[in-house]
Design an enzyme around this catalytic site. Structure first.
Site, mmCIF file in Angstrom:
data_model
loop_
_atom_site.group_PDB
_atom_site.id
_atom_site.type_symbol
_atom_site.label_atom_id
_atom_site.label_comp_id
_atom_site.label_asym_id
_atom_site.label_seq_id
_atom_site.Cartn_x
_atom_site.Cartn_y
_atom_site.Cartn_z
ATOM 1 N N ALA B 108 0.835 -1.205 0.000
ATOM 2 C CA ALA B 108 0.000 0.000 0.000
ATOM 3 C C ALA B 108 0.873 1.261 0.000
ATOM 4 C CB ALA B 108 -0.908 -0.003 1.229
ATOM 5 N N GLY B 110 0.175 1.441 -3.277
ATOM 6 C CA GLY B 110 0.029 0.709 -4.534
ATOM 7 C C GLY B 110 0.636 1.306 -5.786
ATOM 8 N N ASP B 157 0.716 -9.214 8.236
ATOM 9 C CA ASP B 157 2.091 -8.832 8.490
ATOM 10 C C ASP B 157 2.953 -9.632 7.511
ATOM 11 O OD1 ASP B 157 4.736 -8.694 9.455
ATOM 12 O OD2 ASP B 157 4.007 -8.294 11.483
ATOM 13 N N ASP B 177 9.722 -3.432 -0.504
ATOM 14 C CA ASP B 177 9.870 -1.977 -0.362
ATOM 15 C C ASP B 177 9.342 -1.626 1.027
ATOM 16 O OD1 ASP B 177 10.316 0.731 -1.505
ATOM 17 O OD2 ASP B 177 8.163 0.900 -1.196
ATOM 18 N N CYS B 230 13.308 4.290 1.431
ATOM 19 C CA CYS B 230 13.520 5.709 1.129
ATOM 20 C C CYS B 230 14.209 6.364 2.321
ATOM 21 C CB CYS B 230 12.211 6.395 0.763
ATOM 22 S SG CYS B 230 10.889 6.158 1.939
#
Lengths: 168, 309
Positions: B108, B110, B157, B177, B230
């Protein structure tokens, strides 16, 4: 014939009425027939897709297949509502598969399409069937399916869900 | 010392780095090739009077030089999806193919999931998981607008991801990610550093290791796993890779990065997880660090792994 729909999981639609175990559940055959009869979409378009019910009368289209039932949050896209007498395709299904339709498509001008996307009802010329129509308009030089309209008594009602409406 | 100062020894051009962090992030959109072609999307953007510049490394990824666009026809048709330029990298490096089984572990809302679906031509099986129901709803609505049909979505999870609903077979590739300290998003979200803490870095690194482990386990031998964040924090990047090399059968493999980057680092004197100067495996240099000043994007970290057992 005594099972009930479990609204929190995905159950694959039975192929035909003979294989039906939940009385209210549509069959794959009925769904394919409906798309062909209503919009002229050939069953071959959906050859690689399986159809599932999650939520009463809420049909999902999923590329490929899995063992039924599947207890997860999403499987492909919402595709069709079969709860009411008149079945209603989703905007997502029309945008994804509507370009295979050969009938019951109403083409709107830019101005009409703008009103449609804003969720407005409008008077319109239409000689064809009443009921749910595929609404198209021109984008990048070609007609493209935009959503679902409900035509009755000379007016076209927009069925664009509130969250998808836009002022363009 | 501010949060970003701890990374100064790692950065090639500290002044350019700070200058880039101060600038707002350029808007970018990705063409959704499930519903249209890049050519038609370009025509529709032009017809809608929206200026765009094509990136030179990703077909159909456009920078919008002006502000975030309002409602427009190509968006309404699901032809476009707003996606930060650098965040389009990991799915390209994963390189999913039509008909494959792919897992997106922290999916999410997405952007990357729907990009994966497009790269797969909306065929095969794309399993997306996330542990947050609200964010999963956002993912579902993005996927529907973009016409994705090959997606199976679960709320769980990722560390305990079950293959059972999908027949138990392993994946060809997985995208990991992970949730992270997110300093790389500072241009989009200047408040991100307010939530930064030593404890958060330590806790997050533990979760990242668990998710990456599960991804290696769930991917077939010879399959590919891409790990991305990130954050600039080595504890959440090279530290996690160094851990996984010992924990699971895998290796870090080289990849060509279409964006300017620097190699992963092997030495970090401030490691908050180990609590001492730490040396990482030499192969973490195959991972890429992308700083905001390199390509005028957000900050990013990306590694490609091959499953060896």
């Amino acid at each position: 014939m005594t099972e009930e729909n479990v609204s929190t999981r995905f159950d694959r639609l039975p192929e035909t009425a003979a294989e039906r175990t939940v009385e209210t559940r549509a069959t794959r055959e009925e769904v394919l027939d409906w798309w062909e009869e209503r919009f002229g979409v050939e069953p071959a378009v959906f050859e690689n897709y399986s159809f599932w019910e999650r939520g009463a009368g809420k049909i999902w289209a999923f590329y490929g297949d899995l063992d039924s039932p599947v207890d997860i949050e999403g499987l492909g896209m919402t595709f069709l509502r079969t709860r009411q007498e008149h079945w209603k395709p989703t905007l997502e299904a029309i945008q994804r598969f509507g370009n295979h339709a050969t009938k019951n498509c109403i083409h709107l001008t830019e101005e009409q399409a703008t009103r449609f996307m804003a969720g407005e009802e409008q008077d319109i010329e239409w000689d064809g069937d009443w009921g749910y129509l595929i609404v198209t308009h021109e984008i990048a030089g070609e007609p493209e399916p935009l959503g679902v309209g409900l035509f009755t008594y000379g007016t076209l009602q927009s069925t664009v869900p509130k969250g998808r409406r836009r002022e363009l | 010392m501010t949060t970003l100062e701890r990374y100064e020894p790692l950065i090639d051009d500290v002044e350019a780095f700070y200058a880039a962090c101060e600038r707002p992030l350029p808007s970018a959109v990705r063409v959704n090739t499930i519903k249209t072609t890049i050519e038609r999307a370009k025509t529709a953007l032009t017809d809608s009077d929206l200026d765009f510049e094509e990136t030179d490394w990703h077909p159909g990824l456009f920078r919008l030089p002006n502000d975030q666009p309002g409602a427009n026809w190509p968006y309404v048709h699901g032809w476009l999806h707003g996606q930060e330029e650098v965040s389009a990298l990991p799915a390209r490096i994963l390189d999913p193919q039509s008909g494959e089984r792919i897992w997106d572990a922290c999916a999410a809302p997405g952007s990357k999931t729907t990009q994966l679906a497009a790269l797969m031509d909306d065929t095969g099986l794309l399993v997306a998981t996330d542990n947050n129901m609200g964010r999963v709803s956002a993912l579902r609505s993005n996927a529907e607008r973009l016409g994705v049909t090959n997606l199976a979505l679960t709320v769980e999870d990722a560390r305990n991801h079950s293959l059972k609903p999908f027949g138990g077979g392993s994946y060809d590739r997985a995208l990991v990610d992970v949730p992270c300290s997110c300093e790389g998003t500072i241009r989009k979200n200047p408040g991100v550093l307010d939530d930064w803490s030593v404890e958060h870095v330590q806790g997050t690194a533990g979760i990242q290791k668990g998710i990456l482990r599960r991804a290696i386990q769930a991917t077939r031998e010879g399959g590919t796993v891409v790990y991305s964040t990130c954050t600039f924090a080595p504890e959440e990047n090279e530290g996690v890779l160094d851990y996984i090399l010992d924990a699971e059968p895998c290796q870090i493999v080289p990849f060509e990065c279409p964006l300017e980057s620097t190699p992963g680092i092997t030495q970090w004197d401030e490691d908050l997880v180990t609590g001492e100067p730490t040396q990482y495996d030499e192969s973490v240099t195959r991972a890429k660090r992308i700083y905001p000043h390199h390509n005028d994007t957000g900050g990013f970290f990306c590694a490609k792994l091959e499953v060896t057992g």
